[in-house]
Write a protein that holds these residues in place. Structure first.
Motif, PDB file in Angstrom:
ATOM      1  N   TRP A   1       0.779  -1.245  -0.036  1.00 15.90           N
ATOM      2  CA  TRP A   1      -0.076   0.005  -0.080  1.00 15.90           C
ATOM      3  C   TRP A   1       0.840   1.047  -0.059  1.00 15.90           C
ATOM      4  N   TRP A   2       1.808   1.267   0.908  1.00 16.74           N
ATOM      5  CA  TRP A   2       2.614   2.747   1.239  1.00 16.74           C
ATOM      6  C   TRP A   2       4.018   2.094   1.096  1.00 16.74           C
ATOM      7  N   ILE A   3       4.828   2.816   0.213  1.00 16.24           N
ATOM      8  CA  ILE A   3       6.311   2.447   0.500  1.00 16.24           C
ATOM      9  C   ILE A   3       6.981   3.795   0.491  1.00 16.24           C
ATOM     10  N   PRO A   4       7.670   3.985   1.658  1.00 12.70           N
ATOM     11  CA  PRO A   4       8.201   5.331   1.867  1.00 12.70           C
ATOM     12  C   PRO A   4       9.802   5.475   1.529  1.00 12.70           C
ATOM     13  N   ASN A   5      10.263   6.616   1.131  1.00 15.10           N
ATOM     14  CA  ASN A   5      11.661   6.775   1.222  1.00 15.10           C
ATOM     15  C   ASN A   5      12.267   6.849   2.565  1.00 15.10           C
ATOM     16  N   ARG A   6      13.446   6.824   2.461  1.00 14.52           N
ATOM     17  CA  ARG A   6      14.213   6.590   3.996  1.00 14.52           C
ATOM     18  C   ARG A   6      13.842   7.778   4.700  1.00 14.52           C
ATOM     19  N   GLY A   7      13.705   8.918   4.247  1.00  9.06           N
ATOM     20  CA  GLY A   7      13.341  10.195   5.184  1.00  9.06           C
ATOM     21  C   GLY A   7      11.908  10.078   5.654  1.00  9.06           C
ATOM     22  N   GLY A   8      11.042   9.382   4.657  1.00 10.42           N
ATOM     23  CA  GLY A   8       9.768   9.187   5.414  1.00 10.42           C
ATOM     24  C   GLY A   8       9.554   8.322   6.303  1.00 10.42           C
ATOM     25  N   ILE A   9      10.469   7.320   6.309  1.00 16.53           N
ATOM     26  CA  ILE A   9      10.495   6.177   7.461  1.00 16.53           C
ATOM     27  C   ILE A   9      11.072   6.741   8.788  1.00 16.53           C
ATOM     28  N   GLU A  10      12.275   7.590   8.708  1.00 20.51           N
ATOM     29  CA  GLU A  10      12.594   8.071   9.833  1.00 20.51           C
ATOM     30  C   GLU A  10      11.848   9.022  10.303  1.00 20.51           C
ATOM     31  N   ALA A  11      11.244   9.674   9.632  1.00 23.86           N
ATOM     32  CA  ALA A  11      10.326  10.900  10.012  1.00 23.86           C
ATOM     33  C   ALA A  11       9.178  10.248  10.861  1.00 23.86           C
ATOM     34  N   MET A  12       8.638   9.106  10.167  1.00 24.98           N
ATOM     35  CA  MET A  12       7.483   8.796  10.940  1.00 24.98           C
ATOM     36  C   MET A  12       7.802   7.959  12.197  1.00 24.98           C
ATOM     37  N   LEU A  13       9.025   7.388  12.314  1.00 21.89           N
ATOM     38  CA  LEU A  13       9.677   6.728  13.513  1.00 21.89           C
ATOM     39  C   LEU A  13       9.571   7.871  14.571  1.00 21.89           C
ATOM     40  N   ARG A  14      10.064   8.873  14.405  1.00 23.61           N
ATOM     41  CA  ARG A  14      10.321  10.196  15.111  1.00 23.61           C
ATOM     42  C   ARG A  14       8.911  10.545  15.801  1.00 23.61           C
ATOM     43  N   SER A  15       8.200  10.709  14.663  1.00 26.45           N
ATOM     44  CA  SER A  15       6.832  11.180  14.919  1.00 26.45           C
ATOM     45  C   SER A  15       6.065  10.406  15.856  1.00 26.45           C
ATOM     46  N   SER A  16       6.199   9.383  15.877  1.00 27.09           N
ATOM     47  CA  SER A  16       5.582   8.414  17.143  1.00 27.09           C
ATOM     48  C   SER A  16       6.044   8.414  18.252  1.00 27.09           C
ATOM     49  N   GLY A  17       7.217   9.050  18.406  1.00 30.93           N
ATOM     50  CA  GLY A  17       7.877   9.168  19.651  1.00 30.93           C
ATOM     51  C   GLY A  17       9.277   8.195  19.948  1.00 30.93           C
ATOM     52  N   LEU A  18       9.766   7.744  18.840  1.00 31.39           N
ATOM     53  CA  LEU A  18      10.800   6.687  19.134  1.00 31.39           C
ATOM     54  C   LEU A  18      12.108   7.695  18.465  1.00 31.39           C
ATOM     55  N   GLN A  19      13.189   7.080  19.273  1.00 32.61           N
ATOM     56  CA  GLN A  19      14.490   7.557  19.155  1.00 32.61           C
ATOM     57  C   GLN A  19      15.333   6.429  18.164  1.00 32.61           C
ATOM     58  N   ILE A  20      15.714   6.789  17.146  1.00 35.60           N
ATOM     59  CA  ILE A  20      16.525   5.917  16.311  1.00 35.60           C
ATOM     60  C   ILE A  20      18.017   5.760  16.755  1.00 35.60           C
ATOM     61  N   LEU A  21      18.171   4.531  16.978  1.00 32.20           N
ATOM     62  CA  LEU A  21      19.580   3.998  17.761  1.00 32.20           C
ATOM     63  C   LEU A  21      20.472   3.721  16.894  1.00 32.20           C
ATOM     64  N   SER A  22      20.099   2.982  15.641  1.00 34.67           N
ATOM     65  CA  SER A  22      21.032   2.435  14.947  1.00 34.67           C
ATOM     66  C   SER A  22      20.275   2.010  13.668  1.00 34.67           C
ATOM     67  N   GLN A  23      21.069   1.755  12.410  1.00 36.58           N
ATOM     68  CA  GLN A  23      20.525   1.152  11.107  1.00 36.58           C
ATOM     69  C   GLN A  23      21.427   0.175  10.804  1.00 36.58           C
ATOM     70  N   PRO A  24      21.132  -1.042  11.368  1.00 35.47           N
ATOM     71  CA  PRO A  24      21.918  -1.971  10.934  1.00 35.47           C
ATOM     72  C   PRO A  24      22.215  -2.602   9.656  1.00 35.47           C
TER      73      PRO A  24
END
Length: 299
Positions: free
Chosen positions: A248-271
Motif C-alpha cells: 500500500w505505502w512505500i516510503p523513502n528513507r526520510g519518510g521512514i525516519e520521520a514517521m518513527l520520530r513522529s511516533s515518539g521513537l528515537q533511532i538508535l542504529s540502522q544495521p
C-alpha cells in the motif's frame, strides 16, 4: 521483507508464488483458504529423529513458505527469490541484539513462519509471542517451533489490535509489515504502547535514500520542497507493486525516519539499509499516547 496481512484484500486467495510479502492480500482476517490437511499437519507432533524425507513431506503439507528455515538440515524455502531469506537480513541485524536474552520478553508482530521468534528464543528469551493474521503462517511457525523443541506462543492477532495484548515487551519486532498496511502510522502509534525496551523495525523503501535536516515549518506558498526527492514521503500504491496487491505505502528513507520520530521513537542504529533499531523517547504528550489523543480529536 513483508510478513503480515493488511486491512484490505482485493481477493481472498492466498498467493502461491514467492512474492515479496507474507500476506494473504488486502482484506478480511479469515483463514484464507487454509486446507484442513494443513491444519492437521501443523498440529500433529513431529519426531525430530524422523528421516529428512519425512520432514520434507511434512513441510510441504503446510503449503508454500516465505521464511526459509533450517529444520534439522531441511530448508523450508530453498528456492526463495531473495536467497536465504530472512537469514540474509538477520546476519546484519543480529550483532545489535544481545547474545544472551535470558529473562527477556519478545513480541514478534507479523511473525510469518516464525524465523525471528525462533532466533530470539534460541538466545534464551523467557517468553516469545509471535502474532499474525494468516493461519497458514501460524501453522508453519508452530510446526517449526515444535520441530526444534522451542516453547514459543503463536497467536492470531491483527496489528491494529496489538495494543490490547497485555503488558510491554523488552523487544518488539515489526519486520516487513509496515508497507503492507493501509493505515501504517496508526499501527506504529499502537505498537509503541508495547515497547518496553527496543523496537526492531524493517520496511521496504523506495526513492531517495538521502537523509537531510529540514526546517520546522515552511510557508504555504513554498512548493519547492515537494519537488525535492529527499523530502520525507511515502508512495501510495493504488493497485499492485511487484505483482502484490498488499503493498500500500512505500516510503523513502526520510519518510521512514520521520514517521518513527513522529511516533515518539528515537533511532538508535540502522544495521542494514531497511532496518532501524529504536527506543521510545517521547511516546506520550502530557501522559497520553499520541494515538489516543488523535482518536479523541485532542492532538
Amino acid at each position: 521483507m513483508p510478513r503480515f496481512a493488511s486491512l484490505g484484500q482485493r481477493n481472498s486467495t492466498v498467493p502461491v508464488s514467492p512474492l515479496p510479502h507474507g500476506t494473504p492480500g488486502r482484506g478480511d482476517f479469515s483463514c484464507t483458504g487454509l486446507a484442513v490437511s494443513q491444519l492437521q499437519a501443523a498440529s500433529t507432533p513431529f519426531n525430530p529423529e524422523a528421516n529428512p524425507g519425512e520432514l520434507a513431506r511434512r513441510i510441504a503439507e503446510l503449503g508454500d513458505w516465505f521464511h526459509n528455515l533450517n529444520l534439522h538440515g531441511v530448508s523450508t524455502a530453498p528456492n526463495h527469490f531473495l536467497g536465504d531469506f530472512p537469514n540474509i537480513k538477520w546476519r546484519r541485524i543480529s550483532p545489535e541484539i544481545p547474545e544472551d536474552l535470558s529473562g527477556a520478553t519478545v513480541l514478534d508482530i507479523g511473525c510469518n513462519a516464525g524465523f525471528y521468534s525462533l532466533q530470539m528464543k534460541q538466545r534464551g528469551a523467557k517468553r516469545v509471542l509471535g502474532i499474525d493474521v494468516d493461519e497458514r503462517y501460524l501453522s508453519q511457525a508452530r510446526f517449526a517451533a515444535q520441530t526444534l523443541g522451542l516453547d514459543i506462543d503463536f497467536e492470531k492477532h491483527s496489528v491494529y489490535d496489538v495494543d490490547q495484548i497485555p503488558g510491554k515487551f523488552d523487544f518488539v519486532l515489526f519486520m516487513g509489515v509496515f508497507y503492507h498496511l493501509r493505515y501504517p502510522l496508526l499501527a506504529l502509534d499502537k505498537i509503541i504502547k508495547k515497547i518496553g525496551g527496543k523496537l526492531i523495525f524493517q520496511s521496504m523503501t523506495r526513492g531517495s535514500q538521502n537523509v537531510r535536516q529540514w526546517e520546522e515549518n515552511y510557508p504555504f506558498w513554498n512548493e519547492e520542497i515537494f519537488n525535492d526527492p529527499d523530502f520525507p514521503a511515502a508512495y501510495f500504491i493504488e493497485k499492485k507493486y511487484s505483482d502484490d496487491q498488499t503493498n500500500w505505502w512505500i516510503p523513502n528513507r526520510g519518510g521512514i525516519e520521520a514517521m518513527l520520530r513522529s511516533s515518539g521513537l528515537q533511532i538508535l542504529s540502522q544495521p542494514e539499509p531497511e532496518t532501524w533499531i529504536c527506543s521510545p523517547q517521547n511516546p506520550t504528550v502530557n501522559g497520553e499516547y499520541i494515538v489516543d489523543l488523535e482518536m479523541s480529536g485532542r492532538l
